[in-house]
Motif scaffolding. Sequence first.
Motif, mmCIF file in Angstrom:
data_model
loop_
_atom_site.group_PDB
_atom_site.id
_atom_site.type_symbol
_atom_site.label_atom_id
_atom_site.label_comp_id
_atom_site.label_asym_id
_atom_site.label_seq_id
_atom_site.Cartn_x
_atom_site.Cartn_y
_atom_site.Cartn_z
ATOM 1 N N UNK A 13 0.833 -1.210 0.000
ATOM 2 C CA UNK A 13 0.000 0.000 0.000
ATOM 3 C C UNK A 13 0.865 1.256 0.000
ATOM 4 N N UNK A 14 1.960 1.220 0.769
ATOM 5 C CA UNK A 14 2.864 2.364 0.802
ATOM 6 C C UNK A 14 3.501 2.557 -0.578
ATOM 7 N N UNK A 15 3.956 1.476 -1.190
ATOM 8 C CA UNK A 15 4.538 1.546 -2.522
ATOM 9 C C UNK A 15 3.525 2.102 -3.518
ATOM 10 N N UNK A 16 2.275 1.624 -3.416
ATOM 11 C CA UNK A 16 1.219 2.096 -4.314
ATOM 12 C C UNK A 16 0.954 3.586 -4.103
ATOM 13 N N UNK A 17 0.918 4.017 -2.838
ATOM 14 C CA UNK A 17 0.698 5.436 -2.543
ATOM 15 C C UNK A 17 1.852 6.285 -3.087
ATOM 16 N N UNK A 18 3.087 5.812 -2.920
ATOM 17 C CA UNK A 18 4.236 6.543 -3.457
ATOM 18 C C UNK A 18 4.188 6.589 -4.977
ATOM 19 N N UNK A 19 3.807 5.473 -5.570
ATOM 20 C CA UNK A 19 3.698 5.412 -7.025
ATOM 21 C C UNK A 19 2.618 6.373 -7.518
ATOM 22 N N UNK A 20 1.496 6.407 -6.823
ATOM 23 C CA UNK A 20 0.411 7.326 -7.190
ATOM 24 C C UNK A 20 0.862 8.777 -7.050
ATOM 25 N N UNK A 49 3.922 9.877 -7.306
ATOM 26 C CA UNK A 49 4.857 10.131 -8.405
ATOM 27 C C UNK A 49 4.094 10.368 -9.708
ATOM 28 N N UNK A 50 3.072 9.539 -9.958
ATOM 29 C CA UNK A 50 2.247 9.701 -11.161
ATOM 30 C C UNK A 50 1.556 11.064 -11.172
ATOM 31 N N UNK A 51 1.036 11.470 -10.008
ATOM 32 C CA UNK A 51 0.368 12.772 -9.920
ATOM 33 C C UNK A 51 1.346 13.914 -10.194
ATOM 34 N N UNK A 52 2.559 13.810 -9.704
ATOM 35 C CA UNK A 52 3.570 14.837 -9.968
ATOM 36 C C UNK A 52 3.883 14.906 -11.461
ATOM 37 N N UNK A 53 4.005 13.730 -12.089
ATOM 38 C CA UNK A 53 4.257 13.714 -13.541
ATOM 39 C C UNK A 53 3.090 14.312 -14.311
#
Length: 140
Positions: free
Chosen positions: A28-35, A37-41
């Motif tokens: 879940x933490x990895x998914x939140x970090x990935x999300x 990062x995606x939002x920043x992009x």
Amino acid sequence: MEPLAKENKKLKEAMNHSEKNIQRAQRERYLAESNAWDLENQKAVLSEHLAIAKEQLWSKSEQLTTASTQLKDASEQLEKLQKVSEEKKATDLEVIGGGYAEGLSEVETQRLEDEVEDVAKKLAGDIDLFRETDGSGKAQ
């Protein structure tokens, strides 16, 4: 020994359950970090699109300003052409009406020209060189 084996089994189950919870939390933490990062992009991409759209709008605004100026200039030229046309009509009438009776002095000739000048201009103004027709030759 049996109570110790049961206790040991319960502890192993608890540890397995705890490890699964830790793994799930890590996912879940990895998914939140990935999300994040995606939002920043996406934010960067949208900012770039916004900047491009702003430049395009500015360019279109400049083009519209140029077109507006050109239309204004063309309108002024058309007005000048209409004035020249009216002056030409008046000039043509002066030439046509320039033959007065022989023997008149310049003062008498000027007085006659002054009398008919306004009437001639009005008549010339009533002639519509830019008359639009409906296709059958009749004025609209």
